[in-house]
Scaffold this active site. Structure first.
Site, PDB file in Angstrom:
ATOM      1  CG  HIS A 251     -32.373  -5.114  26.363  1.00 32.19           C
ATOM      2  ND1 HIS A 251     -32.290  -6.127  25.179  1.00 32.19           N
ATOM      3  CD2 HIS A 251     -31.034  -4.629  26.623  1.00 32.19           C
ATOM      4  CE1 HIS A 251     -31.025  -6.368  25.053  1.00 32.19           C
ATOM      5  NE2 HIS A 251     -30.283  -5.421  25.816  1.00 32.19           N
TER       6      HIS A 251
ATOM      7  CE  LYS B 158     -29.890  -8.484  17.965  1.00 34.10           C
ATOM      8  NZ  LYS B 158     -28.812  -7.274  18.366  1.00 34.10           N
TER       9      LYS B 158
ATOM     10  NE  ARG C 147     -30.656 -10.068  25.341  1.00 34.81           N
ATOM     11  CZ  ARG C 147     -30.252 -11.058  24.641  1.00 34.81           C
ATOM     12  NH1 ARG C 147     -30.926 -12.471  25.186  1.00 34.81           N
ATOM     13  NH2 ARG C 147     -29.405 -11.286  24.011  1.00 34.81           N
TER      14      ARG C 147
ATOM     15  CG  HIS D 237     -24.621 -11.870  23.412  1.00 35.18           C
ATOM     16  ND1 HIS D 237     -24.287 -11.553  24.707  1.00 35.18           N
ATOM     17  CD2 HIS D 237     -25.491 -11.013  23.217  1.00 35.18           C
ATOM     18  CE1 HIS D 237     -25.160 -10.513  25.098  1.00 35.18           C
ATOM     19  NE2 HIS D 237     -26.023 -10.273  24.303  1.00 35.18           N
TER      20      HIS D 237
ATOM     21  CE1 TYR E   3     -27.853  -8.767  28.660  1.00 32.91           C
ATOM     22  CE2 TYR E   3     -27.888  -7.085  26.594  1.00 32.91           C
ATOM     23  CZ  TYR E   3     -28.341  -7.986  27.560  1.00 32.91           C
ATOM     24  OH  TYR E   3     -29.903  -8.001  27.497  1.00 32.91           O
TER      25      TYR E   3
ATOM     26  NE  ARG F  57     -31.028 -10.451  20.906  1.00 34.29           N
ATOM     27  CZ  ARG F  57     -30.361 -11.600  20.467  1.00 34.29           C
ATOM     28  NH1 ARG F  57     -30.806 -12.730  20.582  1.00 34.29           N
ATOM     29  NH2 ARG F  57     -28.763 -11.590  20.415  1.00 34.29           N
TER      30      ARG F  57
END
Length: 326
Positions: free
Chosen positions: A271, A192, A274, A297, A306, A168
């Site tokens: 993005h 994250k 990615r 993820h 995705y 990211r």
């Protein structure tokens, strides 16, 4: 008798939890702060001192109506609803409410579309041009765009890590020099929730970093910041301001400027690279769970959404693998 907390106070407690306990990124905190505070202020105006237990699903629907009246899109309304659901989920776990009224509110139907992903040949062409050190013409560029025109070695690293590692934008700018694990051929990334993962470092990305590091050291020393040579951020801003760390906004400008100068679509952003990482690996037969691990993820379903499989790709996989297809 203890005074019940106001809607705004409960919102602030939730935001503090996201920051201190879950380690949410500043980008995530900004988004939740905007959505949850906005709803808390709406409740304050609508219900006054009635307390959080008085909130019903009709109040949430009413708030979404206010957002629509302000001209917000369905996507923005869905984002606000997701934040409100998370807020009430936290309050339910904390025993502040008995149930989550937001679960009774349907998510606005969003248009289904997948962003266009540049093809392998398109991205290889861009990567090759960066490897050859082809810069962007500076004529007519504003000061912000010049960030993308004057340090091709650094910009090659940006593209190699976004597309070559699938990380990211926020993970990219968070890398320090120590994040490169040369002995493991990997990059140590904090995703994250500050979750750590190791992402394979390909030969091209490694070569780009090695070509960039001597220039990075020279610029740092010239700016009187030699102490950052071994311990500082991997990617530096041009002016060596502050801690010298490049920002996500600057990365976005760099990617867009380079993409436009190389003939890619105008909507290409970090993005996109990615997304291309996952899509191209899937097209070449990579295991979906391996892609999930590399992308960081939490759920496989996120990786499935995705990546994109065309009808032709699905047909090819079927023809090549199913015993009844031959």
């Amino acid at each position: 008798m203890r005074r019940s907390e106001s809607f705004v106070e409960l919102a602030e407690r939730f935001l503090a939890m996201l920051r201190d306990e879950r380690g949410a990124s500043e980008h995530t905190l900004r988004a939740y702060r905007r959505e949850v505070r906005g709803f808390a202020e709406y409740l304050q105006e609508t219900l006054g001192d009635a307390g959080i237990k008085a909130v019903e699903h009709t109040h949430i629907r009413g708030y979404l109506g206010v957002l629509y009246d302000k001209g917000l899109s369905k996507t923005s309304a869905a984002r606000a609803l997701a934040a409100v659901r998370s807020w009430f989920k936290w309050m339910a776990k904390a025993g502040l409410v008995e149930n989550n009224p937001a679960l009774l509110v349907s998510t606005p139907k969003l248009p289904k579309h997948l962003p266009r992903v540049p093809g392998v040949e398109e991205l290889n062409r861009v990567m090759n041009s960066l490897e050859q050190g082809l810069g962007i013409r500076e004529q007519g560029l504003g000061e912000e765009e010049r960030e993308a025109a004057t340090w091709p070695e650094r910009d090659r690293v940006i593209f190699e890590l976004l597309y070559g590692c699938g990380i990211r934008n926020s993970e990219l700018v968070g890398l320090d020099l120590a994040s490169i694990r040369w002995a493991d051929d990997a990059v140590r990334v904090f995703g994250k929730g500050k979750k750590e993962r190791l992402v394979p470092l390909g030969d091209e990305a490694a070569a780009a970093i090695r070509a960039y590091l001597p220039l990075r050291q020279t610029r740092l020393e010239a700016a009187g910041k030699a102490k950052l040579v071994h311990d500082g951020p991997l990617l530096m801003n041009m002016r060596m301001r502050g801690a010298c760390r490049l920002t996500t906004r600057s990365v976005g400008r760099i990617v867009k400027s380079i993409a436009l100068s190389r003939g890619l679509a105008a909507d290409v952003h970090p993005h996109t690279l990615r997304h291309a990482f996952g899509t191209h690996m899937l097209e070449e037969g990579a295991d979906l769970r391996a892609i999930q691990e590399m992308l960081g993820h939490e759920r496989l379903s996120t990786t499935q959404r995705y990546t994109q499989l065309t009808v032709g790709q699905v047909q090819r996989v079927y023809d090549e693998t199913h015993p009844r297809a031959r």
